[in-house]
Scaffold this motif. Structure first.
Motif, PDB file in Angstrom:
ATOM      1  N   UNK A   1       0.864  -1.178   0.000  1.00  0.00           N
ATOM      2  CA  UNK A   1       0.000   0.000   0.000  1.00  0.00           C
ATOM      3  C   UNK A   1       0.902   1.230   0.000  1.00  0.00           C
ATOM      4  N   UNK A   2       0.643   2.172  -0.897  1.00  0.00           N
ATOM      5  CA  UNK A   2       1.376   3.431  -0.910  1.00  0.00           C
ATOM      6  C   UNK A   2       0.447   4.520  -0.392  1.00  0.00           C
ATOM      7  N   UNK A   3       0.977   5.347   0.530  1.00  0.00           N
ATOM      8  CA  UNK A   3       0.175   6.402   1.151  1.00  0.00           C
ATOM      9  C   UNK A   3       1.066   7.595   1.434  1.00  0.00           C
ATOM     10  N   UNK A   4       0.448   8.758   1.609  1.00  0.00           N
ATOM     11  CA  UNK A   4       1.204   9.941   2.005  1.00  0.00           C
ATOM     12  C   UNK A   4       1.854   9.698   3.363  1.00  0.00           C
ATOM     13  N   UNK A   5       3.046  10.242   3.525  1.00  0.00           N
ATOM     14  CA  UNK A   5       3.803  10.025   4.761  1.00  0.00           C
ATOM     15  C   UNK A   5       3.035  10.502   5.988  1.00  0.00           C
ATOM     16  N   UNK A   6       2.220  11.550   5.841  1.00  0.00           N
ATOM     17  CA  UNK A   6       1.502  12.101   6.994  1.00  0.00           C
ATOM     18  C   UNK A   6       0.047  11.624   7.065  1.00  0.00           C
ATOM     19  N   UNK A   7      -0.290  10.572   6.340  1.00  0.00           N
ATOM     20  CA  UNK A   7      -1.645  10.039   6.395  1.00  0.00           C
ATOM     21  C   UNK A   7      -1.868   9.439   7.789  1.00  0.00           C
ATOM     22  N   UNK A   8      -2.827   9.944   8.563  1.00  0.00           N
ATOM     23  CA  UNK A   8      -3.005   9.471   9.944  1.00  0.00           C
ATOM     24  C   UNK A   8      -3.380   7.998  10.047  1.00  0.00           C
ATOM     25  N   UNK A   9      -3.904   7.429   8.976  1.00  0.00           N
ATOM     26  CA  UNK A   9      -4.315   6.024   9.022  1.00  0.00           C
ATOM     27  C   UNK A   9      -3.132   5.072   8.961  1.00  0.00           C
ATOM     28  N   UNK A  10      -1.938   5.602   8.623  1.00  0.00           N
ATOM     29  CA  UNK A  10      -0.782   4.703   8.455  1.00  0.00           C
ATOM     30  C   UNK A  10       0.410   5.162   9.292  1.00  0.00           C
TER      31      UNK A  10
ATOM     32  N   UNK B   1      11.730   3.896  -5.255  1.00  0.00           N
ATOM     33  CA  UNK B   1      12.272   4.872  -6.198  1.00  0.00           C
ATOM     34  C   UNK B   1      11.713   6.276  -5.963  1.00  0.00           C
ATOM     35  N   UNK B   2      10.394   6.352  -5.744  1.00  0.00           N
ATOM     36  CA  UNK B   2       9.722   7.653  -5.756  1.00  0.00           C
ATOM     37  C   UNK B   2       9.316   8.149  -4.374  1.00  0.00           C
ATOM     38  N   UNK B   3       9.467   7.322  -3.350  1.00  0.00           N
ATOM     39  CA  UNK B   3       8.971   7.696  -2.029  1.00  0.00           C
ATOM     40  C   UNK B   3       9.597   8.952  -1.483  1.00  0.00           C
ATOM     41  N   UNK B   4      10.923   9.095  -1.581  1.00  0.00           N
ATOM     42  CA  UNK B   4      11.598  10.268  -1.021  1.00  0.00           C
ATOM     43  C   UNK B   4      11.159  11.548  -1.720  1.00  0.00           C
ATOM     44  N   UNK B   5      10.983  11.474  -3.030  1.00  0.00           N
ATOM     45  CA  UNK B   5      10.597  12.668  -3.807  1.00  0.00           C
ATOM     46  C   UNK B   5       9.144  13.034  -3.561  1.00  0.00           C
ATOM     47  N   UNK B   6       8.277  12.037  -3.471  1.00  0.00           N
ATOM     48  CA  UNK B   6       6.841  12.297  -3.344  1.00  0.00           C
ATOM     49  C   UNK B   6       6.365  12.325  -1.893  1.00  0.00           C
ATOM     50  N   UNK B   7       7.274  12.027  -0.945  1.00  0.00           N
ATOM     51  CA  UNK B   7       6.916  11.959   0.471  1.00  0.00           C
ATOM     52  C   UNK B   7       5.790  10.959   0.698  1.00  0.00           C
ATOM     53  N   UNK B   8       5.977   9.791   0.111  1.00  0.00           N
ATOM     54  CA  UNK B   8       5.037   8.692   0.308  1.00  0.00           C
ATOM     55  C   UNK B   8       5.781   7.509   0.927  1.00  0.00           C
TER      56      UNK B   8
END
Length: 305
Positions: A170-179, A250-257
């Motif tokens: 599952x990919x989610x925003x880093x600040x998503x409270x559910x994760x 690959x994209x997590x650091x750039x997209x903050x996910x």
């Protein structure tokens, strides 16, 4: 050949015409002009009493007979060359060969190091084409293209070699409270809005098959035709998606996910390189396969630096 017998020299032209499905490209491939290739096509049509190539809009399509002939020609020509002692192998620097891949965007990004190795050969050109969204005949697609890069278990039955393994997360925003805890509950997974990748009616990604087996339904708010844009779309929102872990790496650091394990049993992604058995004896095709297999054996990283 004379006396009305078949001209075996036309076999080379026939193969190029059937594989390229285009008179101009076929001529360029074997080094003859368009008018000469058109003449060869005319002779072949007379020989087979069939159009072989028919216009559909701006493109050509193979007739049913031509589709039957293609695998036979692909197998026969290398055998004739070996029998006559004229098969000198494939020289990737001296050749003029275009190799076509059907591949998803995220897999193309993942396999960039391998394509870089192939592209280093001066005589090899690569065509990277997306897997079609509309229903298609897998066997025909394997004949029409040199390779298809796709996960195991989605309907291809040709020859194949494993490229790499991954898992869906599952990919989610880093600040998503559910994760925030590094996990997501099944309740939140089903409640939160989803970004879903729709590859078309004929291709169901492995995690969707698993969710269907478990009778899980989720709230789709955004639909894409590629996995690649899902992390950027999810960024800064309450949206979530299910993608390969390597894509988030690959994209997590750039997209903050961030990548979170799925709340259902893990689903493995086994990415394979597929080809039709009719291509097996093609020297250029064999060179591509051997080059990729050698890179895999040497430990060439699937994630480019």
């Amino acid at each position: 050949m004379s006396g009305g017998e078949p001209d075996l020299n036309l076999l080379v032209a026939l193969r190029a015409l059937l594989e390229e499905a285009n008179v101009t490209r076929a001529g360029e491939r074997i080094g003859i002009g368009q008018s000469t290739m058109s003449s060869a096509l005319g002779r072949l049509r007379t020989q087979f009493e069939d159009e072989l190539l028919v216009r559909v809009g701006r493109d050509y399509e193979l007739t049913p007979l031509a589709r039957q002939l293609l695998p036979q020609v692909q197998v026969t020509i290398p055998l004739i060359e070996r029998a006559l002692g004229i098969d000198g192998g494939f020289d990737p620097d001296a050749a003029d060969r275009r190799i076509s891949f059907q591949i998803t965007d995220d897999a193309a990004l993942e396999l960039r190091p391998y394509f870089t190795i192939l592209r280093a050969a001066r005589g090899v050109k690569l065509d990277l084409k997306r897997i079609p969204a509309d229903p298609f005949d897998a066997d025909r697609e394997l004949l029409a293209h040199d390779f298809i890069v796709a996960p195991a278990g989605i309907g291809f039955e040709g020859e194949s070699v494993e490229l790499y393994r991954d898992e869906y997360v599952v990919v989610a925003a880093r600040d998503n409270p559910a994760v925030q805890s590094g996990k997501i509950s099944m309740e939140d997974f089903l409640r939160l809005p989803h970004v879903r990748c729709d590859f078309g009616r004929t291709i169901v990604p492995p995690p969707e098959r698993r969710m269907r087996e478990l009778d899980l339904t989720f709230d789709v708010r955004v639909t894409t035709s590629s996995m690649l844009p899902i992390p950027p779309i999810v960024a800064g929102t309450d949206l979530i998606g299910v993608v390969p872990r390597r894509l988030v790496d690959r994209l997590g650091a750039v997209t903050e996910t961030v990548a979170i394990p799925t709340p259902f049993p893990a689903v493995e992604l086994i990415q394979r390189l597929w080809w039709h058995p009719a291509h097996t004896h093609d020297p250029a095709h064999a060179w591509v396969r051997e080059t990729i297999v050698a890179a895999l054996a040497a430990g060439t990283p699937a994630v480019a630096p």
